[in-house]
Design an enzyme around this catalytic site. Structure first.
Site, PDB file in Angstrom:
ATOM      1  N   GLY A 107       0.820  -1.199   0.000  1.00 36.60           N
ATOM      2  CA  GLY A 107       0.000   0.000   0.000  1.00 36.60           C
ATOM      3  C   GLY A 107       0.859   1.255   0.000  1.00 36.60           C
ATOM      4  O   GLY A 107       1.960   1.286  -0.558  1.00 36.60           O
ATOM      5  N   SER A 108       0.368   2.296   0.676  1.00 37.46           N
ATOM      6  CA  SER A 108       1.024   3.599   0.580  1.00 37.46           C
ATOM      7  C   SER A 108       2.398   3.634   1.229  1.00 37.46           C
ATOM      8  O   SER A 108       3.149   4.584   0.983  1.00 37.46           O
ATOM      9  CB  SER A 108       0.142   4.667   1.221  1.00 37.46           C
ATOM     10  OG  SER A 108      -1.103   4.687   0.565  1.00 37.46           O
TER      11      SER A 108
END
Lengths: 382, 617
Positions: free
Chosen positions: B313-314
């Site tokens: 993810g981020s």
């Protein structure tokens, strides 16, 4: 060229048969008979599964031996280095594709037949070295440069066998090489230097190794290192041998061998069965028979009139001697090596056939002991 | 001349051969005649018995010397096959005293068939005093039965380090093939974690003893003895206190966390919740217990910290930023405007903030975790340089973690996709920029990534700090090479991560430390489990409305203190939803404990091991 030689020195087939060393053949047959009895008792008093099979192999071996014995020694000489190359190739094949058994890679299978190329290599090395030295004068052998190629020819197979790893056979191979160098007239001081250098280098080299490398060497010295196996086998082997006493415990009367205490009794530890059942009388008789066979080979060497035959016969009988020594010293627990059988007595096809091949060459040397050989002091040219 | 030399030397060789044969003959005489009576007696008396001397398994400690895996005495009954004529009647007599179940009897019969005769067969483990007394009293009816002390593995910290330390179990057939000494009763083989990774070193080597015994099995003397070597002790880099504190924070969740020293890659805590009791494996797990573990959706047996695979993810935006800067696709001052979405052909990729972030530089992109910014960076950089950079930070490559049960994760490349006979789409590059798509990483890899960002050194994660009392080279920060990337770019990324936590408007204000004078820099992430369609997004999608198993995973990685990092932490809460809300505060709490306990760089010298002497089996 070759044809002319054939004519000049060749014997007819009848002459060859006449020249055959029948006494030596008798000794070989005696040894095989001892093997038959030992294998019969190893199977608990039965020709199956060992003795009968081994006997058939022996007869196949006899045919092979006869063919080799009738082959002109000069033809064998001519092909010496090709045999050597074949042996090296087989060793490379075993290193690449070989069958890993008991922790080391030694075997290749050829159509269901297990072959141990290091065994063949020893004989081929003898042929190649004999070929190198057979035309060299004593003066020539004194030159260091002349000795470099044969030394490399010894080290190459020794290195390959070491890599399997099979320290026992590698040492035997190296020793055979040294024996031929000695017989060819290489000066004594060169051996002294090599032995001193080896003796001095080993502890120094060992000292400079890391712990894990030493561990590796120890594992290498004992490829079959197995805390369950080796120590147990040796103790059982010594008991079997020692309990034979002077006259033995009688045919089929051994408790160790017959009661399955002894592992591998039909191969490496076959001598125990003889010693246990027939005592010192039996074991010394077999030892004497083996001595006669070894010395018979030396006698063939001494009676031969060409250097090639002399060196070949000497190399082969040294090979036989080392076999016997390593095996018997092992079953006595005197040296910690494993995996060396007793030729013609131990069960197993590969060693038997190899041994018969060696005997065949020995016989050929005897039959062709007086042939004319291209024997010039100007070898190799330059 | 030459033949004369040959003759002399051949005679010399022959003489040497005769001499050696003479020696062999003399030795035969000595053994067969002089010592013959001795050997005869040994042969008569059923002679030699072989006893194995098991090596004690090496112990495992945490960095401050707390034992986390050790051995305890275990009284057991063995059957020496050599010393009994009728094993069936002995077994019957034995089971009258200590009842044997059918399964036990089956195992015993199998071992009787397969083991070498000098290897004793285990009848029953963990005898009580009463059972031992019964057996001793009835010894005359039990020829060959022997009470013996073995050792059993215990894990004093029980569930706490089950995944990291692992556990041991009885050897399988294949293990025995590799090492025949494992037929010894009570032999154990490491199955997971450190126990499996360092199994051979922990096991040591068994010794053996040859004994002369008389016909009733009494030892007369020792003939030969090969000492074994005990297994080595291992000192872990784990701090059991920090481990306990971390585990407490994650209790009740399906979650994992890794705390690492970013200067040398030492793992200080590695927690996977829920956990299990590793001692259960030592004597065999019951079927019911096994099925309970297998059917638990939270998978207690899996070490989620090292084998749990999640899209980063981020958190991956740090890598995208380094890749973009290093490849020159963006500069430190490059401004990209975020309108809330990014169009590539017909496809539209959204930012998590639907209204968009407006113009941002790389620091702002990290601070706001702007998806559109990193879509652009990824597309400009290209998947090749992006994947290469990810590998340099430990994503999708083997980082050499020294426990068993570690997943490498996955960093996709064009070539990888083509091996699957599918084309690499530009859209794949775009979503890779925000750590979605095919990328998979473990919490351990995230902690490694975070450590490498924090210190700029290519540290490799590891847990073995001492082996046999020797400090391992990995403990020295200088052992780990510099990543040779621009310090300027590193500081941009670190500043962005600082602002994530500490600046107004950062995405993870809840992760801010409340300790005086110490700040944590970090990055949140959430990893989607299912693809959320455009229609759902536009209609005010709320992931909390999803069933638990479909909610996104919450991720956070961070390091502290910001100006001189000593700790890196990665937290993944499965199906925890947004990283900032769930994983961030957990990371803050774990980091607070790490800074308070402050184990990094400290240890106590490992205690000199008083190796327990075990009696022969």
């Amino acid at each position: 060229m070759e044809r002319r030689l054939w004519r000049e020195g060749s014997l007819g087939i009848a002459g060859k048969v006449w020249q055959t060393n029948w006494f030596y053949l008798l000794l070989i047959c005696c040894l095989a008979a001892v093997g038959y009895v030992a294998l019969y008792t190893a199977a608990g008093g039965s020709a199956e599964p060992y003795a009968q099979k081994q006997l058939i192999r022996f007869f196949i071996g006899l045919v092979l031996m006869a063919i080799v014995a009738m082959t002109d020694i000069r033809v064998i000489a001519k092909w010496s280095w090709w045999f050597y190359a074949l042996g090296v190739v087989l060793l490379l094949v075993v290193a690449r594709y070989g069958h890993v058994g008991k922790g080391a890679q030694r075997w290749i299978a050829i159509g269901g037949f297990q072959l141990q190329p290091s065994e063949l290599m020893k004989i081929f090395l003898v042929l190649a070295l004999a070929h190198w030295f057979h035309r060299a004068s004593y003066e020539r052998v004194g030159r260091i440069l002349f000795l470099v190629p044969p030394a490399l020819a010894v080290l190459l197979p020794v290195g390959l066998i070491l890599k399997e790893p099979n320290l026992g056979t590698a040492v035997i191979t190296g020793t055979i090489g040294a024996a031929i160098f000695l017989a060819a007239g290489v000066r004594w001081w060169k051996f002294v230097i090599i032995i001193v250098a080896l003796g001095a280098a080993l502890p120094v080299a060992y000292h400079h190794l890391h712990d894990y490398q030493r561990q590796r060497i120890l594992t290498f010295l004992h490829p079959e290192r197995d805390p369950l196996g080796t120590g147990y086998n040796i103790i059982q082997s010594k008991i079997a041998l020692g309990s034979g006493g002077m006259l033995g415990r009688g045919f089929m009367g051994g408790s160790q061998g017959n009661l399955d205490f002894l592992p591998e009794k039909q191969t490496d530890f076959i001598f125990d069965l003889i010693a246990e059942q027939f005592g010192l009388v039996g074991s010394l008789s077999v030892l004497f028979l083996l001595l006669l066979i070894v010395l018979g080979g030396m006698l063939i060497a001494l009676r031969c009139r060409h250097q090639y035959g002399r060196l070949v016969a000497l190399g082969i009988s040294v090979d036989l001697f080392l076999y016997v020594f390593v095996n018997i010293a092992m079953v006595m627990g005197a040296i910690p090596v494993g995996g060396v059988p007793l030729p013609l007595i131990s069960y197993g096809g590969s060693v038997l056939i190899t041994a018969m091949l060696a005997f065949g060459i020995l016989m050929s040397v005897h039959v062709h002991r007086d042939v004319e050989f291209p024997d010039s002091n100007s070898w190799p040219p330059g | 001349m030459r033949s004369g030399v040959f003759t002399r030397r051949a005679l010399f060789v022959a003489g040497a051969e005769i001499a050696v044969f003479g020696l062999l003959g003399a030795r035969l005489y000595k053994m067969q005649v002089v010592d013959g009576a001795k050997y005869m007696a040994m042969a008569r008396g059923n002679s030699v018995s072989m006893r194995l001397l098991p090596a004690s398994r090496g112990r495992i400690f945490d960095r401050f010397g707390t034992a986390v895996a050790t051995n305890r005495q275990n009284w057991r009954a063995l059957l020496m096959v050599e010393q009994t004529d009728d094993t069936h009647s002995v077994l019957d007599a034995f089971s009258k005293l200590v009842p044997l179940s059918d399964t036990e009897r089956g195992r015993i019969m199998r071992e009787l068939r397969t083991h070498q005769r000098y290897v004793p067969v285990l009848l029953r483990d963990f005898l009580t005093w009463d059972q031992m007394a019964l057996i001793e009293v009835n010894a005359p009816t039990l020829p060959g039965v022997l009470i013996d002390v073995g050792s059993t593995r215990i894990y004093p910290e029980s569930e706490l380090l089950a995944h990291t330390v692992g556990y041991v179990g009885p050897p399988h057939e294949s293990d025995i093939k590799a090492d025949p000494t494992l037929t010894m009763p009570g032999s154990r083989v490491g199955r997971t974690g450190v126990e499996a990774y360092d199994d051979l070193e922990l096991r040591g080597h068994a010794g053996a003893q040859q004994l002369e015994v008389n016909a009733v099995g009494r030892v007369i003397r020792e003939l030969d003895r090969q000492e074994g070597t005990p297994g080595i002790d291992i000192g872990l880099s784990i701090d059991a206190r920090l481990q306990r504190a971390t585990a407490a924070h994650l209790t009740g969740l399906s979650a994992s966390a890794v705390v690492m020293d970013p200067r040398n890659g030492e793992v200080l805590a590695m927690v996977s919740q829920p956990s299990f009791d590793p001692s259960l494996f030592d004597s065999g797990v019951s079927n019911a217990q096994w099925h309970a573990w297998m059917s638990d959706p939270q998978k207690p047996l899996v070490n989620k910290a090292s084998a749990g695979l999640y899209p980063p993810g981020s958190t991956f935006k740090t890598v995208t930023a380094m890749a973009g800067l290093t490849s020159g696709a963006i500069g430190p001052g490059t401004i990209i405007s975020c309108p809330g979405h990014f169009d590539l052909g017909n496809a539209r990729f959204y930012c998590w903030r639907r209204g968009g972030h407006g113009p941002l530089d790389v620091k702002g992109g990290l601070k706001n975790s702007c998806d559109v910014f990193f879509y652009n960076v990824a597309l400009r950089t290209g998947i090749g340089p992006l994947a290469a950079m990810a590998n340099r930070f430990g994503i999708g490559v083997d980082t050499g973690m020294d426990i068993a049960g570690v997943s490498t994760g996955l960093m996709p490349t064009r070539a990888w996709r083509e091996r699957q006979h599918k084309p690499w789409e530009l859209g794949d590059t775009v979503i890779s920029g925000i750590g979605q798509g095919f990328i998979l990483s473990t919490p351990l890899a995230l902690a490694t990534l975070c450590s490498r960002v924090a210190t700029g050194r290519a540290v490799g994660p590891h847990v073995a700090r001492h082996r046999a009392g020797v400090l391992q080279v990995g403990a020295d920060p200088d052992h780990w090479p510099d990543m040779s990337l621009s310090q300027h770019y590193f500081s941009l990324v670190r500043e962005g991560m600082f602002e994530v936590v500490n600046a107004p408007g950062g995405t993870a204000p809840a992760a801010r430390l409340s300790l005086p004078g110490v700040q944590m820099a970090g990055k949140t992430g959430s990893a989607q489990v299912i693809r959320i369609g455009r229609a759902a997004r536009e209609h005010g999608f709320n992931s909390m409305s999803l069933p638990w198993a479909l909610r996104p995973h919450a991720l956070f990685m961070g390091f502290a203190p910001y100006d001189a990092p000593r700790y890196a932490v990665a937290v993944v809460v499965e199906h925890g939803n947004a990283g900032a809300d769930v994983a961030g505060p957990l990371a803050r709490d774990i980091m607070t404990d790490a800074l308070t306990l402050d184990p990094a760089g400290r240890d106590v010298p490992p205690t000199p091991a008083p190796t327990p002497v075990l009696h022969g089996a």
